[in-house]
Motif scaffolding. Structure first.
Motif, short mmCIF file in Angstrom:
data_model
loop_
_atom_site.label_atom_id
_atom_site.label_comp_id
_atom_site.label_asym_id
_atom_site.label_seq_id
_atom_site.Cartn_x
_atom_site.Cartn_y
_atom_site.Cartn_z
N GLU A 154 -2.08 -5.43 -9.71
CA GLU A 154 -1.04 -4.79 -8.91
C GLU A 154 -0.27 -3.77 -9.74
O GLU A 154 0.03 -2.66 -9.28
CB GLU A 154 -0.08 -5.86 -8.37
CG GLU A 154 0.97 -5.32 -7.41
CD GLU A 154 1.86 -6.42 -6.86
OE1 GLU A 154 3.06 -6.16 -6.68
OE2 GLU A 154 1.36 -7.53 -6.60
N GLU A 189 -2.30 -0.54 -10.18
CA GLU A 189 -2.22 0.38 -9.04
C GLU A 189 -0.87 1.09 -9.00
O GLU A 189 -0.78 2.24 -8.58
CB GLU A 189 -2.47 -0.38 -7.74
CG GLU A 189 -3.88 -0.95 -7.65
CD GLU A 189 -4.33 -1.17 -6.21
OE1 GLU A 189 -3.96 -0.36 -5.34
OE2 GLU A 189 -5.05 -2.16 -5.97
N LYS A 202 -11.02 3.88 -5.64
CA LYS A 202 -10.79 3.18 -4.38
C LYS A 202 -11.56 3.84 -3.24
O LYS A 202 -12.11 3.16 -2.36
CB LYS A 202 -9.29 3.12 -4.07
CG LYS A 202 -8.52 2.26 -5.07
CD LYS A 202 -7.04 2.22 -4.77
CE LYS A 202 -6.74 1.31 -3.62
NZ LYS A 202 -5.32 0.98 -3.48
N SER A 257 -8.48 -3.03 -2.97
CA SER A 257 -7.56 -3.05 -4.11
C SER A 257 -8.37 -2.98 -5.40
O SER A 257 -9.57 -3.29 -5.43
CB SER A 257 -6.71 -4.32 -4.10
OG SER A 257 -7.54 -5.45 -4.35
#
Length: 304
Positions: free
Chosen positions: A192, A195, A219, A289
């Motif tokens: 996380e 990103e 992605k 993700s």
């Protein structure tokens, strides 16, 4: 400009090939994610950049020329395993480590005061390191890492042991350091954060770089033509030939669902076909993700 480059870097320990022709390019002023499972070779590469060890072959370039030992003066390295002396006082230790990086005592004191006030930790100055929690110790080591304003910063699992509030504090500081011109290499298992912060990444697995590029491009590369939609609920479920509709949830006369189409169906065509059946309110593409991509690639490689 390419600030850091690894060109065909190899490293072997005994019979184990830890890095196998590794090639990486880090743009100046970027935040670069170095990802991979435990034992993939990330820490070895970081140690090579810091001149703790040297590659068996290949070259590491910094600012367009081969690295030399003196380049370490312009690097700030926050290792995963912290290295503070537990019996020393916080201020005394921070001052000592700053002077090891070539700072004068006066300059170190001025900048330490700035950072300690910024992190609201002046009250820790005379505490011993051993009296601090793991997260508190990491704040001190983060400050020492960035204090001499290095051009290249390397953070290895910087959020380990932090609660969400302090993790967000550190993220904002890392982003601000990049805005001030630092180039940052960021190694973590927290996808996380990758990103949120990283411009580009390389995934290392089994000593090889198996995936490199910008977060956005990667992605897009792994997208599966899935879209989230919201539409006014119909009396009977609708269906469209050749399009899979799943995960439908209805609330207050509206339904949220996921639709999946073949690669030959463009988003515009998909919208047209859905809108011909229901009153479409929202439509957006679902991209995988970085965590999903990481698991997919590593699992695939390890099962080969």
């Amino acid at each position: 400009m390419k600030y850091l480059q690894a060109i065909d870097v190899n490293k072997t320990y005994g019979t184990k090939h830890v890095l196998d022709n590794l090639n990486i390019e880090v743009e100046e002023g970027s935040i670069y994610g170095l990802l991979g499972p435990n034992g993939a070779g990330k820490t070895t590469f970081i140690r090579i950049i810091n001149r703790i060890t040297l590659p068996d072959s290949g070259t590491v370039m910094l600012g367009g020329r081969p690295m030399v030992d003196s380049d370490v003066e312009h690097i700030g390295y926050l290792p995963e395993e912290r290295g503070l002396y537990r019996k020393m006082k916080v201020g005394e230790q921070a001052l000592y480590l700053a002077q090891l990086k070539g700072m004068s005592r006066h300059d170190a004191l001025v900048k330490l005061k700035y950072w300690f006030e910024k992190f609201d930790i002046m009250s820790w100055w005379d505490k011993k390191i051993g009296e601090l929690s793991k997260g508190m110790q990491q704040k001190v080591q983060f400050i020492v890492t960035v204090l001499h304003e290095p051009k290249l910063l390397i953070f290895d699992e910087p959020f380990s042991g932090f609660d969400p509030v302090n993790a967000n504090l550190l993220k904002s500081e890392i982003a601000e350091l990049r805005q001030k011109g630092a180039t940052i290499i960021f190694s973590t298992h927290n996808m996380e954060s990758v990103e949120e912060l990283c411009n580009d990444i390389t995934l290392i697995n089994n000593s090889h770089a198996v995936l490199s590029g910008s977060v956005a491009d990667i992605k897009q590369q792994f997208k599966q033509n899935k879209f989230a939609i919201k539409y006014r609920t119909t009396e009977t479920p609708f269906s469209i030939e050749g399009i899979k509709i799943s995960d439908a949830k209805t609330e207050n006369n509206y339904t949220d669902a996921v639709v999946e189409a073949t690669n030959e169906t463009s988003p515009a065509e998909l919208i047209r076909r859905i809108a011909a059946n229901v009153e479409l309110v929202q439509f957006h593409e679902i991209l995988p993700s970085i965590n999903d991509i990481f698991i997919q690639l590593v699992s695939k490689q390890n099962n080969q």
